[in-house]
Design a protein around this motif. Structure first.
Motif, PDB file in Angstrom:
ATOM      1  N   PRO A   1      13.821  20.012 -29.994  1.00  0.00           N
ATOM      2  CA  PRO A   1      13.622  19.414 -30.955  1.00  0.00           C
ATOM      3  C   PRO A   1      12.597  19.871 -31.906  1.00  0.00           C
ATOM      4  CG  PRO A   1      13.396  17.984 -29.337  1.00  0.00           C
ATOM      5  CD  PRO A   1      13.327  19.504 -28.706  1.00  0.00           C
ATOM      6  N   GLY A   2      12.416  19.457 -33.336  1.00  0.00           N
ATOM      7  CA  GLY A   2      11.470  19.724 -34.083  1.00  0.00           C
ATOM      8  C   GLY A   2      11.555  21.143 -35.131  1.00  0.00           C
ATOM      9  N   LYS A   3      12.645  21.988 -34.368  1.00  0.00           N
ATOM     10  CA  LYS A   3      12.847  23.407 -35.124  1.00  0.00           C
ATOM     11  C   LYS A   3      13.541  22.973 -36.608  1.00  0.00           C
ATOM     12  CE  LYS A   3      14.458  26.606 -32.642  1.00  0.00           C
ATOM     13  NZ  LYS A   3      15.408  27.518 -31.670  1.00  0.00           N
ATOM     14  N   LYS A   4      13.314  24.169 -37.431  1.00  0.00           N
ATOM     15  CA  LYS A   4      13.873  23.942 -38.856  1.00  0.00           C
ATOM     16  C   LYS A   4      15.475  24.185 -38.831  1.00  0.00           C
ATOM     17  CE  LYS A   4       9.836  24.919 -41.780  1.00  0.00           C
ATOM     18  NZ  LYS A   4       9.274  25.988 -42.577  1.00  0.00           N
ATOM     19  N   ASN A   5      15.605  25.052 -38.053  1.00  0.00           N
ATOM     20  CA  ASN A   5      17.060  25.499 -37.692  1.00  0.00           C
ATOM     21  C   ASN A   5      17.160  25.851 -36.240  1.00  0.00           C
ATOM     22  OD1 ASN A   5      19.643  27.391 -37.288  1.00  0.00           O
ATOM     23  ND2 ASN A   5      19.570  27.449 -39.583  1.00  0.00           N
ATOM     24  N   PRO A   6      18.220  25.217 -35.542  1.00  0.00           N
ATOM     25  CA  PRO A   6      18.376  25.216 -34.110  1.00  0.00           C
ATOM     26  C   PRO A   6      18.273  26.763 -33.648  1.00  0.00           C
ATOM     27  CG  PRO A   6      19.891  23.943 -34.991  1.00  0.00           C
ATOM     28  CD  PRO A   6      19.385  24.374 -36.361  1.00  0.00           C
ATOM     29  N   LEU A   7      18.828  27.539 -34.611  1.00  0.00           N
ATOM     30  CA  LEU A   7      18.939  29.156 -34.208  1.00  0.00           C
ATOM     31  C   LEU A   7      17.667  29.905 -34.292  1.00  0.00           C
ATOM     32  CD1 LEU A   7      21.938  30.178 -36.176  1.00  0.00           C
ATOM     33  CD2 LEU A   7      21.966  29.379 -33.814  1.00  0.00           C
ATOM     34  N   ASP A   8      16.456  29.180 -35.135  1.00  0.00           N
ATOM     35  CA  ASP A   8      15.263  29.912 -35.177  1.00  0.00           C
ATOM     36  C   ASP A   8      14.644  30.491 -33.984  1.00  0.00           C
ATOM     37  OD1 ASP A   8      15.400  29.447 -37.826  1.00  0.00           O
ATOM     38  OD2 ASP A   8      14.010  27.861 -37.739  1.00  0.00           O
ATOM     39  N   PRO A   9      14.423  31.747 -33.630  1.00  0.00           N
ATOM     40  CA  PRO A   9      13.830  32.394 -32.598  1.00  0.00           C
ATOM     41  C   PRO A   9      12.318  32.319 -32.575  1.00  0.00           C
ATOM     42  CG  PRO A   9      14.548  34.104 -33.951  1.00  0.00           C
ATOM     43  CD  PRO A   9      14.808  33.107 -34.674  1.00  0.00           C
ATOM     44  N   MET A  10      11.767  32.473 -31.187  1.00  0.00           N
ATOM     45  CA  MET A  10      10.305  32.284 -31.025  1.00  0.00           C
ATOM     46  C   MET A  10       9.770  33.616 -31.401  1.00  0.00           C
ATOM     47  SD  MET A  10       8.398  30.735 -27.865  1.00  0.00           S
ATOM     48  CE  MET A  10       9.229  29.079 -27.704  1.00  0.00           C
ATOM     49  N   LEU A  11       8.679  33.691 -32.099  1.00  0.00           N
ATOM     50  CA  LEU A  11       8.100  34.976 -32.234  1.00  0.00           C
ATOM     51  C   LEU A  11       6.894  35.330 -31.510  1.00  0.00           C
ATOM     52  CD1 LEU A  11       7.872  34.869 -36.158  1.00  0.00           C
ATOM     53  CD2 LEU A  11       9.175  36.350 -34.964  1.00  0.00           C
ATOM     54  N   TRP A  12       6.222  34.033 -31.171  1.00  0.00           N
ATOM     55  CA  TRP A  12       5.124  34.092 -30.255  1.00  0.00           C
ATOM     56  C   TRP A  12       4.971  32.635 -29.440  1.00  0.00           C
ATOM     57  CZ3 TRP A  12       1.735  37.664 -29.039  1.00  0.00           C
ATOM     58  CH2 TRP A  12       0.583  37.370 -28.417  1.00  0.00           C
ATOM     59  N   MET A  13       4.958  33.023 -28.069  1.00  0.00           N
ATOM     60  CA  MET A  13       4.851  31.699 -27.265  1.00  0.00           C
ATOM     61  C   MET A  13       3.683  31.548 -26.763  1.00  0.00           C
ATOM     62  SD  MET A  13       6.593  31.454 -23.554  1.00  0.00           S
ATOM     63  CE  MET A  13       8.332  31.237 -23.845  1.00  0.00           C
ATOM     64  N   ALA A  14       3.080  30.407 -26.905  1.00  0.00           N
ATOM     65  CA  ALA A  14       1.557  29.848 -26.815  1.00  0.00           C
ATOM     66  C   ALA A  14       1.444  29.891 -25.325  1.00  0.00           C
ATOM     67  CB  ALA A  14       1.295  28.401 -27.290  1.00  0.00           C
ATOM     68  N   ALA A  15       0.467  30.293 -24.688  1.00  0.00           N
ATOM     69  CA  ALA A  15       0.148  30.529 -23.214  1.00  0.00           C
ATOM     70  C   ALA A  15       1.004  29.352 -22.279  1.00  0.00           C
ATOM     71  CB  ALA A  15      -1.190  30.874 -23.051  1.00  0.00           C
ATOM     72  N   ARG A  16       1.435  29.807 -21.425  1.00  0.00           N
ATOM     73  CA  ARG A  16       1.837  28.496 -20.601  1.00  0.00           C
ATOM     74  C   ARG A  16       1.148  28.788 -19.246  1.00  0.00           C
ATOM     75  NH1 ARG A  16       4.738  27.731 -24.768  1.00  0.00           N
ATOM     76  NH2 ARG A  16       6.952  27.312 -24.895  1.00  0.00           N
TER      77      ARG A  16
END
Ligand code: 5CA
Ligand code: ZN
Length: 409
Positions: A191-206
């Protein structure tokens, strides 16, 4: 990262031919006209398991591209990555209780050995995702600052709508894109993505996962598509000749990669041709690390199978077709190798000039390796029947098979 040693490519008499190859983006053949230095980027492995026949088949296709170019006396600038940090690698390391860096290093070493044994030409730049991170961070910052990326709970997403050319590599409809995105590393349900297809560029530290300094992005790790774009732009620049990989990379990986690059540079195209190899299956299903239905190059080598026979098995299938690995296809290649070796072991034989041209013509026509093998088969059959006394012809055949097909007789 270091690559692997190059086997020598003999020079052949006469003139090489320009490559005509199927381009996924235009859906048809394109005749490539590279400058004196042809530029190719081939997506590398995610090193959490050993090289299987599917990988080998895909790298074989792009090795042929280079051999055709080298035969035209061009130089080749070849870049390949190693996705040495990503979800599947971390998951496998976790599952097996091993250090993810050790797993990646071990499998990358084995890949190098397999590629060397199969006589695949090495890239000039063999770059790991981890070593590319300092180059990736500024690209993600630039995309964000240009409005082509946005933040969601600390993660940074690329907005596919920022690229007017989006969709132009794979030409899929929205539903197909959504399904493939979910299957191949995307998160269309988030949820919250502008377009469901938008891919991640940078993943905040988990929690519990490796992290790197992301400057204004905060600590984290890079997305998958931007990894290849950063490496390709750094070493090849825009408008390089071929972006290569298996057909499972057309969407989302190469589609997203092209969009990232368009948004970053304002230029089009990213690559002049997007070339995709078919999928190799085992027992009716695509060979894949996640399913575990695998035939490993290294396992066959350990069993004493000649790498040249493995390579001939790959060459017996057109690179664009999906095909099934069976013991029978390997047995056929073992027999063919023995016939060819016997045929070139004599000092003379049937004239070889026409054969050189036939092999050239076959490969230049969308890498038709099976047609090239049939041409060599015909020459070997003539030789077997005592069909000629041309001094040195077997040597020419041997060098042709080596230079254009990567098989040492
Ligand atoms: N690291 C990414 C690319 S940046 C990746 O896809 N890695 S991989 O290890 O999963 O695949 C490496 C290459 O082998 C890719 O080009 C992929 O398309 C190809 N490949 C994977 N499975 C098969 C298969 N069964 N048949 C043919 N090619 C395959
Ligand atoms: Zn890639």
């Amino acid at each position: 990262m270091h690559a692997w040693p190059a086997s020598e490519v003999p020079a052949l008499p006469g003139k090489g031919r320009d490559l005509r190859i199927h381009d996924t983006a235009t859906g048809g053949p394109v005749t490539l006209d590279p400058g004196p230095v042809a530029r190719i980027y081939v997506c590398g492995i995610t090193p959490y398991d050993a090289t299987h026949m599917g990988h080998a088949a895909t790298y074989n296709a792009f090795d042929l591209v280079q051999r055709v170019w080298l035969d035209t006396k061009r130089q080749v600038h070849y870049v390949q990555n190693v996705t040495d940090v990503d979800d599947p690698l971390l998951e496998r390391a976790n599952r097996d209780g091993q250090d993810w860096t050790e797993l990646a290093e071990r499998e990358t070493s084995l890949f190098r050995e397999d590629m060397t044994a199969l006589r695949m030409l090495p890239p000039q730049h063999y770059i790991g995702a981890v070593e590319a991170i300092p180059g990736i961070v500024p690209l993600v910052e630039r995309l964000r600052d240009a409005g082509a990326a946005y933040e969601l709970d600390g993660d940074v997403y690329f907005s596919v709508e920022s690229d007017p050319h989006f969709g132009g590599v794979s030409h899929l409809d929205a539903e197909a894109m959504r399904l493939l995105s979910a299957e191949r590393g995307g998160d269309p349900e988030r949820p919250g993505k502008k377009n469901p297809l938008d891919p991640m560029l940078w993943m905040a530290a988990r929690e519990g996962e490796p992290r790197w300094d992301g400057r204004s992005l905060g600590p984290g790790r890079p997305g998958w598509h931007i990894e290849c774009v950063a490496i390709a732009l750094d070493h090849l620049g825009m408008g390089f000749d071929v972006q290569g990989g298996g057909s499972d990379l057309a969407f989302p990986h190469h589609e997203m990669g092209a969009s990232h690059a368009h948004a970053l540079t304002g230029e089009h195209p990213y690559a002049k041709a997007y070339v995709h190899a078919g999928m190799v299956a085992l027992h009716g299903e695509k060979m894949s690390k996640s399913k575990g239905n695998l035939v490993f190059v290294s396992a066959l080598r350990r069993q004493g199978v000649d790498p040249a026979a493995i390579r001939l098995t790959l060459l017996a299938h057109h690179y664009r077709s999906d095909w099934e690995w069976t013991d029978a296809v390997l047995d056929e290649a073992v027999e063919r190798l023995a016939r060819w070796r016997a045929a070139v072991s004599r000092p003379d034989g049937p004239p070889a000039d026409a054969l050189v041209e036939e092999v050239r013509a076959a490969l230049a026509d969308d890498l038709d390796a099976p047609a090239a093998l049939r041409a060599v088969d015909r020459w070997a059959a003539l030789q077997e029947r005592g069909g000629g006394t041309d001094e040195g012809a077997p040597g020419v055949v041997s060098r042709t098979v080596d230079a254009l097909l990567g098989v040492a007789l």
